[in-house]
Structures are given as C-alpha cells and as structure tokens.
Design a protein around this motif. Structure first.
Motif, short mmCIF file in Angstrom:
data_model
loop_
_atom_site.label_atom_id
_atom_site.label_comp_id
_atom_site.label_asym_id
_atom_site.label_seq_id
_atom_site.Cartn_x
_atom_site.Cartn_y
_atom_site.Cartn_z
N PHE A 58 40.47 -111.54 0.36
CA PHE A 58 39.21 -112.46 0.02
C PHE A 58 38.93 -113.43 1.05
O PHE A 58 37.93 -113.97 1.02
CB PHE A 58 39.74 -113.10 -1.46
CG PHE A 58 38.53 -114.05 -1.89
CD1 PHE A 58 37.26 -113.76 -2.45
CD2 PHE A 58 38.85 -115.56 -1.86
CE1 PHE A 58 36.34 -114.50 -2.67
CE2 PHE A 58 38.02 -116.33 -2.24
CZ PHE A 58 36.77 -115.86 -2.76
N TYR A 91 32.87 -110.45 -1.45
CA TYR A 91 34.04 -109.83 -1.92
C TYR A 91 33.81 -109.10 -3.24
O TYR A 91 34.36 -107.70 -3.24
CB TYR A 91 35.09 -110.74 -2.27
CG TYR A 91 36.44 -110.34 -2.65
CD1 TYR A 91 37.31 -109.88 -1.49
CD2 TYR A 91 36.88 -110.24 -3.95
CE1 TYR A 91 38.41 -109.39 -1.95
CE2 TYR A 91 38.17 -109.23 -4.34
CZ TYR A 91 38.95 -109.05 -3.28
OH TYR A 91 40.10 -108.43 -3.50
N GLU A 92 33.04 -109.29 -4.23
CA GLU A 92 33.00 -108.46 -5.21
C GLU A 92 32.12 -107.47 -5.31
O GLU A 92 32.39 -106.30 -5.66
CB GLU A 92 32.18 -109.29 -6.53
CG GLU A 92 33.17 -110.35 -7.28
CD GLU A 92 34.28 -109.59 -8.16
OE1 GLU A 92 33.88 -108.69 -8.77
OE2 GLU A 92 35.19 -110.26 -8.12
N ASN A 93 31.10 -107.60 -4.26
CA ASN A 93 30.42 -106.30 -3.88
C ASN A 93 31.20 -105.33 -3.13
O ASN A 93 31.10 -104.05 -3.54
CB ASN A 93 29.04 -106.60 -3.18
CG ASN A 93 28.27 -107.54 -3.85
OD1 ASN A 93 28.16 -107.39 -4.95
ND2 ASN A 93 27.27 -108.30 -3.15
N THR A 96 33.78 -103.64 -5.94
CA THR A 96 33.21 -102.94 -6.64
C THR A 96 32.90 -101.35 -5.92
O THR A 96 33.13 -100.30 -6.50
CB THR A 96 31.63 -103.28 -7.07
OG1 THR A 96 31.95 -104.39 -7.86
CG2 THR A 96 30.97 -102.34 -7.93
N LEU A 111 41.64 -111.54 -7.88
CA LEU A 111 40.97 -111.75 -9.16
C LEU A 111 40.42 -113.15 -8.80
O LEU A 111 41.34 -113.79 -8.28
CB LEU A 111 41.70 -111.59 -10.39
CG LEU A 111 42.07 -110.15 -10.81
CD1 LEU A 111 43.15 -110.24 -12.11
CD2 LEU A 111 41.03 -109.29 -11.08
N ASN A 112 39.35 -113.77 -9.31
CA ASN A 112 39.02 -115.11 -8.96
C ASN A 112 38.85 -115.74 -10.18
O ASN A 112 37.96 -116.38 -10.44
CB ASN A 112 37.79 -115.08 -7.88
CG ASN A 112 37.93 -114.52 -6.87
OD1 ASN A 112 37.36 -113.37 -6.33
ND2 ASN A 112 38.59 -115.40 -5.85
N SER A 116 36.41 -113.00 -13.48
CA SER A 116 36.52 -111.84 -12.62
C SER A 116 37.71 -110.79 -13.37
O SER A 116 37.54 -109.58 -13.24
CB SER A 116 37.30 -112.29 -11.33
OG SER A 116 37.77 -110.94 -10.67
N LYS A 119 35.89 -108.48 -15.68
CA LYS A 119 35.30 -107.15 -15.13
C LYS A 119 36.46 -106.28 -14.63
O LYS A 119 36.08 -105.07 -14.95
CB LYS A 119 34.61 -107.74 -13.99
CG LYS A 119 33.82 -106.75 -13.16
CD LYS A 119 33.16 -107.18 -12.00
CE LYS A 119 32.37 -106.15 -11.34
NZ LYS A 119 31.64 -106.43 -10.12
N TRP A 120 37.50 -106.57 -14.13
CA TRP A 120 38.54 -105.89 -13.63
C TRP A 120 39.84 -105.42 -14.51
O TRP A 120 40.81 -104.87 -14.14
CB TRP A 120 38.95 -106.20 -12.31
CG TRP A 120 37.90 -106.37 -11.33
CD1 TRP A 120 37.28 -107.48 -10.93
CD2 TRP A 120 37.10 -105.30 -10.56
NE1 TRP A 120 36.14 -106.87 -9.99
CE2 TRP A 120 36.03 -105.65 -9.92
CE3 TRP A 120 37.35 -103.92 -10.95
CZ2 TRP A 120 35.16 -104.89 -9.22
CZ3 TRP A 120 36.41 -102.86 -10.29
CH2 TRP A 120 35.44 -103.58 -9.39
N SER A 429 28.06 -115.98 -14.91
CA SER A 429 27.88 -115.02 -13.82
C SER A 429 27.82 -115.48 -12.40
O SER A 429 27.49 -116.36 -11.94
CB SER A 429 26.93 -114.15 -14.14
OG SER A 429 25.77 -114.65 -13.87
N GLU A 430 28.12 -114.74 -11.52
CA GLU A 430 27.70 -114.94 -9.88
C GLU A 430 26.48 -115.02 -9.97
O GLU A 430 25.89 -115.73 -8.93
CB GLU A 430 28.20 -113.82 -9.07
CG GLU A 430 29.89 -113.80 -8.83
CD GLU A 430 30.43 -115.10 -8.17
OE1 GLU A 430 29.89 -115.32 -7.16
OE2 GLU A 430 31.40 -115.59 -8.69
#
Length: 471
Positions: A58, A91-93, A96, A111-112, A116, A119-120, A429-430
């Motif tokens: 990250f 990072y998230e993109n 994914t 994980l952030n 995060s 989501k994961w 959210s982002e």
C-alpha cells in the motif's frame, strides 16, 4: 486530560467498532469459503513447495525498503517475496482487479480499517491462532469478527504540521517580526498559529522562503492530506461524544452535520493563503511537489505524517536536518484546543488471502512472523520501513532513527495533552472523500463557495450511507 501513553487508549476504538459491526452489520454475511482453515504457527502444513509469495504493498514511499527486506528473506529461506506496489491513491482499485483473478491475487494484502474489512471480509484468513497475533502488544487493536482475527495492525502512525525549526527560529530572531512569541513551544492554538504564519508570510523575503506552507496538493489522487487527514479534525470533534468512540459514532451516523466546517475552513484557508503556490496551480500539484519544497527549505511547514521522513531526507538538495524537524498539532480554533495533540492511530492492517492454498497461507504467516521477530528484520522495520511496531517483540528494541517517529512517540507519552484519534476510517466510502476533494479544489480555484462545499459534503454523506446500507 487523560494520559496518552497506552496504545490501547489511542486505538481501542477500532476494536470496539469491529465488535459493533459484528453485532449489527456482519450478522448476515455469507459464510467463509470452504477452503479456509485455522492458521497456526505450530501447524504441520508442509510449506516446502512454496517458492514465491505475492505481497501487494500500500505504501509507495517505502516500496524499495520492502524489496530489500524481501531479498534478505529469500537469502534465508529460498522463498521469494514478490512485492508489487500500487500507485498512490489506487490501492483499492488495484486490489479489486487482482482479486478477480486467482492467479494474480496477492497472498498478503492490506486492509485500511473497518470499512475496508467490510469489503474484503470473505477474502481474509483467520489469524487468531498464529504467533503473529499472539505477539500483538494489545489484542484490541486487531480487526475481529466473531471469534476470528482477520487483520493485524503493523504500525502506529501520527501526523500533524511538520515544521523546520531552523526556519522558525530565524523568524523569531527577526527584529521586524510583529508577533510577541519567541518560540514554537508557545504556539498552542489556531489564533497563535495564524498570527505567526501571516507575519512570516509578510517577512518571507527576510526569512528566505517562498511561502510558509508547501503546495496544497489537490491533484486527483494526491488530495488525501485534505479530504482524509485534515477532514479528520472536524470528524473527531463532531463524533466524540458519550461513552462510545468517535469512529463508532462516525461509522454508524446516517448524516454529517459538519458542525466544525468553519474550523476546517480556518486551517484550510491558512494553508492556501500562505502557500508557496498560487491557488490556480493546485490542481496539478502532488504530494511529492510539496515535500520537495519543504525538504529544500523553500517553505517552513507542511502537513504530513511520520512516514514522510524518507521522502524529505531522500530529496536532492535537502537542507532539513533531523534535529530541526518538529511537529505541531493541527489547530483549527476549537474550544480548549491548547490541550490537543497530534492525530495518532492506524489504518494499516496485514491480511492473508483465504482463497489461496493452505501452504501459501502458512508460508505468508511465517514471513510476517519473521519480519517482526528476527533481529535483522526488526532493525529494518524500525529504521528502514519506519514503523512504530505494536508487538511485544519490540519492547526492548532500539528506538527509531526516523526523527518524525521519535516526535510521535514523544507526543504519545505526554501527560498534559489528548491526542486526536483517527476517525476517517468510519466515513461512508472512498467516493465521499473523492467528491470532497473535487469540491476543495473548486473552492481553492475560486469556482465554488464554501457553503456549497459544506452542503455537498452533507448531501453526499447521506447518499453514500444509503448505498452502503443496500450492500
């Protein structure tokens, strides 16, 4: 004010949030994949077939440091750690996309924070039986769900206003200065900060700087210091209430009142109006631009965290010495802020991919345990990666050489102040942060009024909460 020595007191809110999430939002989550098992440091799983582990990093600023550690581990074990680093703000993109393909999916990822994890969660292996979790100095810091542990923090970090003492001392020695202060030690409120900053701007030629603050980097993907880190200040003050933590209140809030929008504007305007860069150039400015300006002595102050030292020290033409780099809290004009400290917390958790084969999962655990226990790697963690590591294996370890990390530790140990917890992990959210960043740029360029920035932030919050609740 309460003492701030304990890591638990600084970050216990993350654990409590996860408990709240488990009770409220995770109860209906799908079952873990059938190949998940309880990782165990004493496991008999044969890892001899593992020749490579893929880690998606990250932090771009320490990518080369990770790679050096990886080379050392390969020498010792024969296992290559393939370190791939996502570009800043992507990072998230990247994660994914990688997770869509089992061949390209990382074994170790990050994980952030709680959002995060939401989501994961179905991709995270349970680490509760590992020595890596067992050596965590405060178990409440981990990301937990029911009886499992799915994310383990690897560093405590802090941020605030970094200043070059050599430059501020030069200002305080000027006969022309109009402020009554003689040291940064006297600056403990927004009014005092504003007074010296505006005076320094008037005297910038005499001081030898182009501006007091570095560029307010508002290029898309480079604006996290403002739409996330600076935004933490009004979030902290709005959501710190009652017995529950600020991040819980933030995470579960259906709306943002933005009670402290004027305070947020106070400091943001101070940055903009006393910068070395004109407002109409900020849409193209990056974090690297501003850090270079600070490192080369063109500005006196910059908002950033302890992770920024490598960037400063490694800049060609750097004039900032370790003994002259100091921290000031981000003052915004709230009541009793004289007792406010730095923003200290974490959003950095290691997770292991539950969908890869058991041998690679176990090999990943082995690597992380080595990273935070081996004599070589512990020194690298402190001095190269620059982490303030929250593990019992570091109790008698040497203190960090990173002067900003030393500053964070010093603020953590002060008994007369209350450090600001990280609340931004609870935003919806982002997308909400990205929309705020876009509006901040438009405001800086003079195309949007501040009241519109505030109204849009409140409206977007409600919309993103609705979207989150439908998932």
């Amino acid at each position: 004010m309460e003492k701030t020595k304990s890591l638990k007191k600084i970050l216990v809110s993350f654990m409590v949030l996860c408990v709240g999430m488990s009770a409220v939002s995770l109860s209906g989550c799908e079952e873990k994949k059938s190949n998940e098992f309880k990782l165990n440091s004493a496991s008999k799983i044969d890892t001899s077939s593992v020749k490579e582990l893929y880690y998606l990093n990250f932090k771009p600023e320490i990518a080369d440091k990770y790679e050096a550690v990886a080379r050392e581990y390969e020498k010792k074990t024969g296992i290559r750690i393939k370190v791939e680093t996502a570009a800043e703000g992507t990072y998230e993109n990247v994660l994914t996309e990688k997770m869509k393909n089992s061949i390209e999916a990382p074994v170790i990822f990050q994980l952030n924070g709680p959002v995060s994890y939401e989501k994961w969660k179905n991709s995270c292996a349970d680490l509760s039986k590992t020595e890596f979790y067992n050596t965590l100095s405060d178990k409440t810091l981990a990301l937990k769900d029911r009886t499992g542990v799915y994310g383990i923090p690897y560093t405590i970090e802090g941020y605030g206003i970094i200043y070059n003492k050599a430059i501020t001392d030069k200002y305080f020695a000027l006969d022309k200065k109009s402020s009554k202060y003689s040291s940064m030690d006297e600056i403990n409120s927004f009014d005092k900060l504003k007074e010296i900053v505006e005076d320094m701007t008037k005297l910038k030629k005499e001081i030898g700087i182009k501006g007091v603050f570095g560029s307010t980097s508002l290029k898309k993907g480079q604006d996290w210091r403002w739409q996330t880190h600076l935004m933490n200040m009004p979030l902290y003050y709005e959501f710190t209430r009652g017995n529950s933590s600020a991040i819980i209140n933030c995470f579960h809030s259906a709306e943002l009142e933005f009670k402290y929008s004027d305070n947020y504007k106070n400091i943001f305007d101070l940055y903009l109006d006393n910068s070395c860069a004109d407002r109409d150039t900020l849409g193209g400015k990056t974090v690297d631009d501003s850090m270079k300006e600070f490192a080369q002595g063109k500005v006196a102050m910059i908002q950033n965290g302890n992770w920024a030292w490598d960037s400063i020290a490694g800049t060609k033409g750097n004039v900032v010495t370790a003994e002259n780099i100091k921290y000031l809290p981000i003052y915004t004009g709230v009541e009793k802020e004289e007792k406010q400290g730095l923003c200290i917390g974490t959003e950095n958790y290691y997770a292991i991919n539950a969908h890869v084969d058991p041998a690679r999962q176990q090999a990943a655990v082995n690597f992380l345990e080595w990273l935070f226990s081996d004599s070589y790697s512990k020194k690298a963690v402190i001095n190269e990666l620059g982490f303030i590591a929250p593990f019992t294996t570091f109790i008698n370890a040497e203190k960090p050489k990173n002067p900003l990390a030393k500053e964070v530790l010093s603020w953590m140990n002060r008994e007369d102040i209350q450090n600001v917890s990280w609340v931004f992990g609870g935003v919806p959210s982002e997308e909400w942060k990205e929309a705020l960043g876009k509006d901040l740029l438009s405001y800086a360029e003079g195309d949007t009024e501040w009241k519109t920035v505030v109204e849009n932030a409140k409206k977007s919050w409600k919309e993103q909460v609705q979207i989150k609740n439908k998932k």
